[in-house]
Design an enzyme around this catalytic site. Structure first.
Site, mmCIF file in Angstrom:
data_model
loop_
_atom_site.group_PDB
_atom_site.id
_atom_site.type_symbol
_atom_site.label_atom_id
_atom_site.label_comp_id
_atom_site.label_asym_id
_atom_site.label_seq_id
_atom_site.Cartn_x
_atom_site.Cartn_y
_atom_site.Cartn_z
ATOM 1 C CG HIS A 246 -10.070 3.384 -1.781
ATOM 2 N ND1 HIS A 246 -9.335 3.854 -2.854
ATOM 3 C CD2 HIS A 246 -10.143 4.423 -0.902
ATOM 4 C CE1 HIS A 246 -8.983 5.112 -2.634
ATOM 5 N NE2 HIS A 246 -9.455 5.468 -1.445
ATOM 6 C CG HIS B 263 -7.511 12.582 4.747
ATOM 7 N ND1 HIS B 263 -7.865 13.534 3.816
ATOM 8 C CD2 HIS B 263 -7.631 11.388 4.100
ATOM 9 C CE1 HIS B 263 -8.192 12.952 2.672
ATOM 10 N NE2 HIS B 263 -8.063 11.644 2.825
#
Length: 726
Positions: free
Chosen positions: A97, A259
């Site tokens: 991020h 993920h």
């Protein structure tokens, strides 16, 4: 002590914390914002102007730092426990991020300055609970001090997190110096978190934005606007990842690779969660999103509202993401927090619980995960990765390195022992200097040869400007080094006047060829250097015509990139839709011309005065569209005539009939048209701060200062990408 809030003792500075504190932009919200040219100017830097981060980084015990980071991964803290006993997933998300705000349209965002520490990023909904990740890092940052910036530490920690869970990364480069105030960036038009007024027509995402909603990094994991439609999600994913300079394979690798680790957090309803860090009370000390759901942490944590763990080994690298994605059919369900997610049908409970080793859960996925199966292009890539785990690992390693280093610019800026040796095309490779450089005598002789060709001041100056002004201080791309102006796509851009450009480059290439052939040794001059040198010769000639003898600084050392080293598609993002320095507008615009000027000046790292003097000088040198803004009777002479005539009260300005964006300057007495100009020209008389700058350069006693300042600003742009000189 008197109460500091008593009316008799009000602080005279407007702090913005009471109804009485209205800024100029509150009063005039459409006023051109020039302050972005002066943000992070150095006055707020507690380390001082003399601090050299590159030198400090060289002193860093990188091995010791990485050892401490490895230890941190499993050092679970009661105030924010580690999922599965390992902080790896949290730190990967933190690094992702930090870097993932990058957008290729203007090169802004990204990890390069550690902006995740500041508003608004520190309080974006998508960054929920990353404040805890940075607090976990504080003891390590405190220990190593100025030898590692926050910007570098955030990315390095993500790398170490991957390595600690069995993944081999592609490498790491330091060199991201911290800044000390929030950047003023346009993140979207919305006034509320998760608003999506950025769309128009049929899902047309406004430029230069790279995310689907205010406060998200990329896409809504539940699907567009929370609608659980994997194919619609794929459309959003493809658009947003492309705006971050990622292709389909890189996109699949990044989503699946990220993920493979950790989990999301949706133990309860989001209404239990308190305000973000920037909106918190003093006693919160910059921590936000405090949850009142049971303990509020660990098994009770609430983040995105989704409750998904993707793999059977969330703290180890594996291929389980793809194995699970294709092994099951999926049914829509909701998290305990009420968010849309997907659960495997007819599956065994094989997914571990983050805090109870005796528990197992059914496999779960996000809508955005299922996009990798149901979009036909993504599905083909995903199946290849399923069947070839080694290809997946390599693709993720490379895509992760690109994600976290995309905004660092050329490799010459990379620091540290883990810099990979391989050159990657997205790094905009420029060959290393492999020959002796020209000396002062050569430079003087070459200037004479250039001027003897009959090329005009306008031709030389406009060509050099076109070459250098592609530079973006945001992601350190573009600039004169590499001479990519001679290659596609730049050679064909309308703003570069292709026919004239081809003529000038042809003449300069002839000079280059003859000079290099005449050398008895290995000495050479590159075309990149000769383009800049030609511009310097043009500026000197124009200054001399105005009665000022100047020597424009020139430092050789640029090299010429090849077509094979140039990703033409990637460089298309550098094409200016507007260049106020050349009075150019072309194509669909997403800001006013004067805003585009300031935007480009900020990308060029110019100050307000530098922008002002360059516009004035380039106008009289006819470096752009020749019909507007050339407020002089002696063009191609470096004078302050642009400012003198713009500020002349004998001229009255009005919109030109039938010519949008064009204005006529008429003699107040005769009504004769004296000049024509654009919004970019007239803003220097209209905007109070820019007018103040213009008045300085329009004064009778600053003619020499104008020339001197123009040369300095010109040289700054010509050398903007010379990181080897820093």
């Amino acid at each position: 002590m008197d109460n500091p809030t008593d009316s008799a003792g009000k602080c005279p500075v407007a702090h913005g914390n009471t109804p009485r504190s209205r800024s100029n932009r509150d009063w005039w919200p459409d006023q051109l914002n020039v302050q972005i040219l002066h943000q992070n100017s150095g006055r707020a830097d507690p380390l001082g102007q003399a601090f050299d981060y590159a030198e400090e980084f060289k002193k860093l015990d990188l091995d010791g730092l990485k050892k401490d980071l490895h230890a941190l991964m499993t050092d679970s803290q009661d105030w924010w426990p580690a999922d599965f006993g390992h902080y790896g997933g949290l730190f990967i998300r933190m690094a992702w991020h930090s870097a993932g705000t990058y957008r290729i349209t203007d090169g802004r965002g990204g990890a390069g300055a550690g902006q995740q520490r500041f508003a608004p990023l520190n309080s974006w909904p998508d960054n929920v609970n990353l404040d805890k990740a940075r607090r976990l890092l504080w003891p390590i940052k405190q220990k190593y001090g100025n030898r590692i910036s926050w910007a570098d530490l955030l990315i390095l920690t993500g790398n170490v997190a991957l390595e600690s869970m069995g993944f081999k990364t592609f490498g790491f480069a330091g060199g991201r110096a911290d800044v000390w105030e929030p950047e003023e960036l346009y993140w979207g038009p919305e006034g509320t978190w998760l608003g999506d007024e950025r769309y128009s027509g049929e899902r047309g995402l406004a430029e230069p934005l790279g995310a689907v909603q205010m406060g998200l990094i990329y896409v809504n994991p539940e699907g567009p606007n929370g609608t659980p439609d994997p194919l619609a999600s794929a459309r959003d994913i493809r658009e947003t990842f492309a705006r971050m300079a990622m292709n389909d394979e890189e996109t699949v690798a990044l989503i699946a690779g990220g993920h493979t680790f950790g989990k999301t957090h949706g133990a309860g309803d989001p209404s239990f969660v308190g305000v973000d860090p920037e909106g918190g009370e003093l006693e919160a000390q910059g921590l936000g999103w405090t949850s009142k759901f049971n303990t509020g942490v660990g098994r009770d944590a609430i983040g995105s509202g989704l409750e998904v763990t993707w793999t059977q080994t969330p703290t180890q690298w594996s291929n389980y993401f793809f194995e699970n994605l294709f092994a099951f059919e999926w049914e829509l369900t909701k998290s305990p927090g009420g968010a849309h997610q997907w659960q495997a049908k007819n599956a065994d409970a094989s997914i571990p619980d983050a805090y109870d080793a005796s528990k197992r859960h059914l496999p779960t996925m996000l809508t955005s995960d299922l996009a990798l199966r149901f979009d036909p292009v993504y599905e083909k890539i995903s199946r290849r990765f399923l069947e070839n785990p080694d290809q997946f690992a390599d693709a993720f390693a490379r895509a992760w390195f690109k994600l976290t280093h995309r905004d660092m610019g050329p490799k010459v800026r990379y620091l540290g022992p883990e810099v990979p040796a391989e050159d990657l095309i997205w790094q905009d490779v420029i060959p290393a200097v492999d020959h002796p450089l020209v000396d002062d005598k050569d430079i003087a002789d070459l200037k004479e040869k250039v001027l003897a060709t009959g090329l005009t001041v306008q031709e030389l100056v406009s060509t050099a400007w076109a070459s250098a002004s592609t530079f973006r201080g945001s992601d350190k791309r573009g600039g004169a080094n590499g001479a990519r102006i001679r290659l596609a796509p730049q050679k064909d851009w309308e703003v570069n006047q292709p026919a004239q450009l081809a003529k000038v480059l042809g003449v300069l290439e002839g000079i280059q060829k003859n000079f290099n052939a005449a050398q008895t040794g290995a000495k050479k001059i590159s075309l990149a250097d000769l383009i800049v040198l030609g511009g310097a010769a043009g500026v000197e000639k124009a200054a001399a015509a105005g009665g000022h003898a100047v020597s424009v600084p020139f430092t050789p050392g640029r090299m010429d990139a090849s077509e094979a080293q140039t990703d033409a598609h990637s460089f298309a993002a550098l094409k200016p839709r507007a260049d106020g320095f050349r009075n150019y507008i072309g194509g669909r615009q997403f800001m006013k011309p004067e805003e585009a000027l300031v935007d480009r000046a900020q990308l060029l790292t110019l100050t307000g005065p530098e922008m002002t003097v360059l516009v004035g000088g380039l106008r009289v040198l006819k470096a752009g569209a020749p019909e507007h803004g050339v407020f002089t009777s002696r063009p191609e002479t470096l004078t302050n005539d642009f400012f003198v005539n713009l500020l002349d009260m004998g001229t009255q300005w009005s919109p030109a009939a039938g010519r949008d964006g064009v204005y006529e300057g008429r003699d107040r007495k005769t009504n004769d048209v004296k000049w024509t100009g654009t919004r970019v020209d007239l803003i220097f008389g209209s905007h109070s701060q820019l007018r103040a700058f213009a008045e300085v350069y329009g004064q009778a006693d600053t003619k020499e200062k104008f020339v001197r300042d123009f040369v300095a600003a010109w040289t700054k742009v010509m050398n903007a990408d010379r990181f080897d000189l820093v």
